[in-house]
Design a protein around this motif. Structure first.
Motif, PDB file in Angstrom:
ATOM      1  N   GLN A 187      17.772 -12.969 -45.256  1.00  0.00           N
ATOM      2  CA  GLN A 187      17.660 -11.814 -46.146  1.00  0.00           C
ATOM      3  C   GLN A 187      18.685 -10.777 -45.701  1.00  0.00           C
ATOM      4  O   GLN A 187      18.701 -10.345 -44.545  1.00  0.00           O
ATOM      5  CB  GLN A 187      16.250 -11.225 -46.109  1.00  0.00           C
ATOM      6  CG  GLN A 187      16.031 -10.097 -47.117  1.00  0.00           C
ATOM      7  CD  GLN A 187      14.569  -9.683 -47.195  1.00  0.00           C
ATOM      8  OE1 GLN A 187      13.785  -9.948 -46.283  1.00  0.00           O
ATOM      9  NE2 GLN A 187      14.180  -9.036 -48.289  1.00  0.00           N
ATOM     10  N   ILE A 188      19.566 -10.396 -46.632  1.00  0.00           N
ATOM     11  CA  ILE A 188      20.554  -9.360 -46.360  1.00  0.00           C
ATOM     12  C   ILE A 188      19.959  -8.031 -46.804  1.00  0.00           C
ATOM     13  O   ILE A 188      19.617  -7.865 -47.983  1.00  0.00           O
ATOM     14  CB  ILE A 188      21.865  -9.626 -47.108  1.00  0.00           C
ATOM     15  CG1 ILE A 188      22.437 -10.994 -46.709  1.00  0.00           C
ATOM     16  CG2 ILE A 188      22.884  -8.519 -46.820  1.00  0.00           C
ATOM     17  CD1 ILE A 188      23.667 -11.400 -47.504  1.00  0.00           C
ATOM     18  N   PRO A 189      19.822  -7.061 -45.902  1.00  0.00           N
ATOM     19  CA  PRO A 189      19.226  -5.771 -46.279  1.00  0.00           C
ATOM     20  C   PRO A 189      20.006  -5.112 -47.420  1.00  0.00           C
ATOM     21  O   PRO A 189      21.236  -5.149 -47.463  1.00  0.00           O
ATOM     22  CB  PRO A 189      19.328  -4.949 -44.989  1.00  0.00           C
ATOM     23  CG  PRO A 189      19.393  -5.956 -43.891  1.00  0.00           C
ATOM     24  CD  PRO A 189      20.147  -7.124 -44.466  1.00  0.00           C
ATOM     25  N   ASN A 190      19.254  -4.530 -48.347  1.00  0.00           N
ATOM     26  CA  ASN A 190      19.835  -3.815 -49.491  1.00  0.00           C
ATOM     27  C   ASN A 190      20.606  -4.726 -50.448  1.00  0.00           C
ATOM     28  O   ASN A 190      21.358  -4.245 -51.297  1.00  0.00           O
ATOM     29  CB  ASN A 190      20.742  -2.674 -49.026  1.00  0.00           C
ATOM     30  CG  ASN A 190      20.015  -1.673 -48.155  1.00  0.00           C
ATOM     31  OD1 ASN A 190      18.880  -1.303 -48.436  1.00  0.00           O
ATOM     32  ND2 ASN A 190      20.657  -1.248 -47.072  1.00  0.00           N
ATOM     33  N   VAL A 191      20.429  -6.038 -50.299  1.00  0.00           N
ATOM     34  CA  VAL A 191      20.988  -7.001 -51.254  1.00  0.00           C
ATOM     35  C   VAL A 191      19.891  -7.922 -51.761  1.00  0.00           C
ATOM     36  O   VAL A 191      19.625  -7.999 -52.963  1.00  0.00           O
ATOM     37  CB  VAL A 191      22.132  -7.821 -50.631  1.00  0.00           C
ATOM     38  CG1 VAL A 191      22.567  -8.948 -51.587  1.00  0.00           C
ATOM     39  CG2 VAL A 191      23.327  -6.939 -50.301  1.00  0.00           C
ATOM     40  N   GLY A 196      17.687 -14.011 -57.328  1.00  0.00           N
ATOM     41  CA  GLY A 196      18.747 -13.083 -57.718  1.00  0.00           C
ATOM     42  C   GLY A 196      20.038 -13.842 -57.910  1.00  0.00           C
ATOM     43  O   GLY A 196      20.032 -15.029 -58.235  1.00  0.00           O
ATOM     44  N   ALA A 197      21.173 -13.171 -57.688  1.00  0.00           N
ATOM     45  CA  ALA A 197      22.469 -13.823 -57.851  1.00  0.00           C
ATOM     46  C   ALA A 197      23.526 -13.044 -57.080  1.00  0.00           C
ATOM     47  O   ALA A 197      23.394 -11.831 -56.878  1.00  0.00           O
ATOM     48  CB  ALA A 197      22.855 -13.921 -59.331  1.00  0.00           C
ATOM     49  N   TYR A 198      24.562 -13.766 -56.639  1.00  0.00           N
ATOM     50  CA  TYR A 198      25.748 -13.157 -56.037  1.00  0.00           C
ATOM     51  C   TYR A 198      26.933 -13.398 -56.971  1.00  0.00           C
ATOM     52  O   TYR A 198      26.992 -14.420 -57.657  1.00  0.00           O
ATOM     53  CB  TYR A 198      26.081 -13.778 -54.677  1.00  0.00           C
ATOM     54  CG  TYR A 198      25.031 -13.644 -53.604  1.00  0.00           C
ATOM     55  CD1 TYR A 198      24.051 -12.647 -53.642  1.00  0.00           C
ATOM     56  CD2 TYR A 198      25.025 -14.529 -52.525  1.00  0.00           C
ATOM     57  CE1 TYR A 198      23.095 -12.553 -52.638  1.00  0.00           C
ATOM     58  CE2 TYR A 198      24.077 -14.436 -51.517  1.00  0.00           C
ATOM     59  CZ  TYR A 198      23.109 -13.439 -51.580  1.00  0.00           C
ATOM     60  OH  TYR A 198      22.166 -13.340 -50.588  1.00  0.00           O
ATOM     61  N   ILE A 199      27.881 -12.494 -56.965  1.00  0.00           N
ATOM     62  CA  ILE A 199      29.077 -12.615 -57.793  1.00  0.00           C
ATOM     63  C   ILE A 199      30.220 -13.151 -56.943  1.00  0.00           C
ATOM     64  O   ILE A 199      30.473 -12.667 -55.845  1.00  0.00           O
ATOM     65  CB  ILE A 199      29.463 -11.257 -58.406  1.00  0.00           C
ATOM     66  CG1 ILE A 199      28.358 -10.767 -59.352  1.00  0.00           C
ATOM     67  CG2 ILE A 199      30.793 -11.357 -59.151  1.00  0.00           C
ATOM     68  CD1 ILE A 199      28.535  -9.341 -59.818  1.00  0.00           C
ATOM     69  N   VAL A 200      30.917 -14.159 -57.474  1.00  0.00           N
ATOM     70  CA  VAL A 200      32.110 -14.703 -56.828  1.00  0.00           C
ATOM     71  C   VAL A 200      33.291 -14.493 -57.765  1.00  0.00           C
ATOM     72  O   VAL A 200      33.227 -14.853 -58.945  1.00  0.00           O
ATOM     73  CB  VAL A 200      31.945 -16.204 -56.518  1.00  0.00           C
ATOM     74  CG1 VAL A 200      33.224 -16.756 -55.885  1.00  0.00           C
ATOM     75  CG2 VAL A 200      30.749 -16.437 -55.605  1.00  0.00           C
ATOM     76  N   VAL A 201      34.374 -13.913 -57.253  1.00  0.00           N
ATOM     77  CA  VAL A 201      35.559 -13.615 -58.054  1.00  0.00           C
ATOM     78  C   VAL A 201      36.577 -14.735 -57.893  1.00  0.00           C
ATOM     79  O   VAL A 201      36.832 -15.214 -56.778  1.00  0.00           O
ATOM     80  CB  VAL A 201      36.183 -12.271 -57.626  1.00  0.00           C
ATOM     81  CG1 VAL A 201      37.465 -11.986 -58.406  1.00  0.00           C
ATOM     82  CG2 VAL A 201      35.187 -11.133 -57.824  1.00  0.00           C
ATOM     83  N   THR A 215      19.524  -9.728 -64.490  1.00  0.00           N
ATOM     84  CA  THR A 215      18.563 -10.533 -65.245  1.00  0.00           C
ATOM     85  C   THR A 215      18.252 -11.865 -64.558  1.00  0.00           C
ATOM     86  O   THR A 215      17.463 -12.662 -65.069  1.00  0.00           O
ATOM     87  CB  THR A 215      19.102 -10.821 -66.666  1.00  0.00           C
ATOM     88  OG1 THR A 215      20.404 -11.418 -66.567  1.00  0.00           O
ATOM     89  CG2 THR A 215      19.229  -9.533 -67.476  1.00  0.00           C
ATOM     90  N   ALA A 216      18.863 -12.112 -63.399  1.00  0.00           N
ATOM     91  CA  ALA A 216      18.770 -13.429 -62.760  1.00  0.00           C
ATOM     92  C   ALA A 216      17.353 -13.809 -62.377  1.00  0.00           C
ATOM     93  O   ALA A 216      16.974 -14.979 -62.448  1.00  0.00           O
ATOM     94  CB  ALA A 216      19.667 -13.470 -61.520  1.00  0.00           C
ATOM     95  N   ASP A 217      16.557 -12.839 -61.957  1.00  0.00           N
ATOM     96  CA  ASP A 217      15.225 -13.155 -61.433  1.00  0.00           C
ATOM     97  C   ASP A 217      14.175 -13.329 -62.523  1.00  0.00           C
ATOM     98  O   ASP A 217      13.000 -13.536 -62.222  1.00  0.00           O
ATOM     99  CB  ASP A 217      14.771 -12.076 -60.451  1.00  0.00           C
ATOM    100  CG  ASP A 217      14.588 -10.715 -61.100  1.00  0.00           C
ATOM    101  OD1 ASP A 217      15.191 -10.485 -62.177  1.00  0.00           O
ATOM    102  OD2 ASP A 217      13.864  -9.874 -60.541  1.00  0.00           O
ATOM    103  N   LEU A 218      14.577 -13.284 -63.787  1.00  0.00           N
ATOM    104  CA  LEU A 218      13.601 -13.383 -64.870  1.00  0.00           C
ATOM    105  C   LEU A 218      13.146 -14.821 -65.110  1.00  0.00           C
ATOM    106  O   LEU A 218      12.110 -15.042 -65.725  1.00  0.00           O
ATOM    107  CB  LEU A 218      14.189 -12.809 -66.168  1.00  0.00           C
ATOM    108  CG  LEU A 218      14.443 -11.293 -66.160  1.00  0.00           C
ATOM    109  CD1 LEU A 218      15.117 -10.867 -67.461  1.00  0.00           C
ATOM    110  CD2 LEU A 218      13.140 -10.532 -65.953  1.00  0.00           C
ATOM    111  N   VAL A 249      16.180  -8.941 -52.375  1.00  0.00           N
ATOM    112  CA  VAL A 249      14.840  -8.355 -52.464  1.00  0.00           C
ATOM    113  C   VAL A 249      13.848  -9.189 -51.668  1.00  0.00           C
ATOM    114  O   VAL A 249      12.937  -8.657 -51.025  1.00  0.00           O
ATOM    115  CB  VAL A 249      14.407  -8.252 -53.941  1.00  0.00           C
ATOM    116  CG1 VAL A 249      12.980  -7.719 -54.052  1.00  0.00           C
ATOM    117  CG2 VAL A 249      15.359  -7.354 -54.718  1.00  0.00           C
ATOM    118  N   LEU A 250      14.035 -10.515 -51.704  1.00  0.00           N
ATOM    119  CA  LEU A 250      13.180 -11.458 -50.988  1.00  0.00           C
ATOM    120  C   LEU A 250      14.043 -12.307 -50.064  1.00  0.00           C
ATOM    121  O   LEU A 250      15.251 -12.451 -50.291  1.00  0.00           O
ATOM    122  CB  LEU A 250      12.464 -12.389 -51.980  1.00  0.00           C
ATOM    123  CG  LEU A 250      11.570 -11.767 -53.035  1.00  0.00           C
ATOM    124  CD1 LEU A 250      11.189 -12.829 -54.064  1.00  0.00           C
ATOM    125  CD2 LEU A 250      10.331 -11.168 -52.401  1.00  0.00           C
TER     126      LEU A 250
END
Length: 430
Positions: A135-139, A276-281, A303-306, A141-142
């Protein structure tokens, strides 16, 4: 808690195969009489138990090393003769410490077998799929999971890690391709933003933090879901990061939002549980990252966690809706109206239905534009908040076409087929 030293009896591949062949088929056995004795464990069973304790201890030691920032402890169980692996592990350790994981654990999942690895490392080779829970703090949630594969060997009664990539081809998409696995990182932080770039790429990291902060403002302004989460953005000089493959079919994509999982696919359920989700460029697009691109991707993150069962035309259409609202705020409605007419004149006639999930990202048709037009049409008919409610309902429960049509019909009065017909007759007000 296991607190034993990392030693044990070697248990060769040949022994494991012999043991498996000799093991009788399980049959029902009558219960023992209370006075009957218990047979002592076999030598093989004892070796297996000792090996498991030794490997568990190594994994516990690695997670503790990251938490306390002790590089020596992290490298203690790496093959001292494998200088390349040791150097890679030094880079990995530095990345993990710099990111600052609030929680990190490594646990054995199950044993695997690979003949090439046995030939490379010897008869005591023990390959394990490992679950990294972090778990990365502030990124995050779980706490979320990613997969690794470690090859252990027994040398002189001591178990050590001989390789960390022998199982990569047999793991899930993106396994052992997390940003911290790929090279030395530099971390940049802002409110609700963490950006990972290659070491020394400082100016880019700072610029992306600024663009992402503006994009977060746009998502909050133009998408009604009250999302208070944070976003991680990886902008590395690497074509394969997580499950983004920019060297393959996604080469034209500027960025990708890939899911994180609080339960991996195949563990508790076939689809897993998205956290959730991470963005990769795309590395070829790193110089063109702006708040418009990031507002699209952050809408996916928000909207990833829906649940992820919404049709792609709605997912991509909603993300395009948010980013084009940002363009409208900068350039005025003329730019938006121009593209809207181009979609109606050029893209709609090339399709016979709303874009389907199958092949969505492989077509040359402007499916993004058509998806945006469909969302824009629905917003004009029922309003933005009802469209967001529709999105959430479909994301959670749109598991098949009948469910999608039922939800869509209940909330909008359209099925996908009738929505398509209405879209073809749509004449936006000017």
């Amino acid at each position: 808690m296991v607190a034993l030293v990392c030693g044990g009896v070697g248990y060769a591949v040949h022994d494991r195969e012999q043991d498996a062949r000799a093991r009788p088929v399980a049959t029902a056995t009558p219960p023992k009489h209370p006075n009957q004795g218990t047979s002592p464990p076999t030598k093989t069973a004892a070796a297996i138990a000792a090996r498991r304790v030794a490997v568990d201890t190594i994994l516990l030691r690695r997670s503790r090393a990251v938490r306390i920032g002790n590089e020596r402890l992290f490298l203690q169980d790496i093959d001292p003769a494998n200088t390349k692996l040791r150097q890679q592990q030094k880079v990995l350790f530095a990345n993990l410490v710099e990111i600052g994981f609030g929680q990190i654990d490594y646990n054995q999942a199950e044993e695997r077998f690979d003949a090439a690895a046995v030939r490379a490392h010897g008869s005591t080779t023990y390959l394990v799929r490992v679950l990294m829970r972090y778990q990365i703090p502030n990124v995050d949630v779980l706490p979320v999971y990613t997969e690794l594969g470690y090859s252990f060997v027994n040398r002189g009664g001591r178990w050590i890690i001989a390789a960390d990539n022998d199982l990569d081809k047999d793991l899930g998409p993106g396994a052992h391709q997390e940003p911290w696995d790929l090279g030395r990182l530099e971390v940049h932080r802002g409110p609700r933003v963490m950006v990972l770039v290659d070491k020394g790429d400082t100016a880019r990291g700072r610029a992306i933090v600024t663009e992402a902060s503006e994009a977060l403002t746009e998502v909050a302004a133009y998408w009604p879901r009250k999302w208070r989460g944070s976003v991680l953005i990886a902008a590395l000089d690497d074509n394969d990061v997580r499950d983004a493959r920019f060297a393959d079919e996604d080469i034209e994509s500027a960025a990708s939002a890939g899911s994180t999982f609080s339960s991996l696919p195949g563990e508790d359920s076939a689809d897993g549980t998205v956290a959730g989700a991470y963005i990769v460029v795309n590395p070829k697009e790193r110089d063109r990252v702006d708040e418009i691109l990031l507002s699209h991707e952050i809408t996916h993150v928000a909207t990833a966690d829906l649940g992820g069962y919404e049709p792609l035309w709605l997912a991509e259409g909603a993300a395009e809706y948010v980013s084009w609202r940002g363009i409208e705020a900068i350039s005025g409605p003329g730019e938006v109206s121009k593209w809207e007419q181009e979609v109606i004149d050029d893209a709609l006639p090339t399709l016979n239905a709303l874009p389907t999930d199958a092949g969505f990202y492989q077509t040359n048709t402007d499916v993004y534009g058509v998806s945006w037009l469909a969302v824009r049409f629905l917003v004009s008919r029922i309003g933005l908040q009802p469209v967001e409610d529709l999105y959430e309902d479909l994301a959670r429960s749109g598991t098949d076409q009948s469910a999608r049509d039922r939800i869509l019909l209940t909330r909008t009065g359209f099925t996908e087929a009738s929505l398509w017909l209405a879209l073809k007759d749509y004449h936006p007000p000017r």
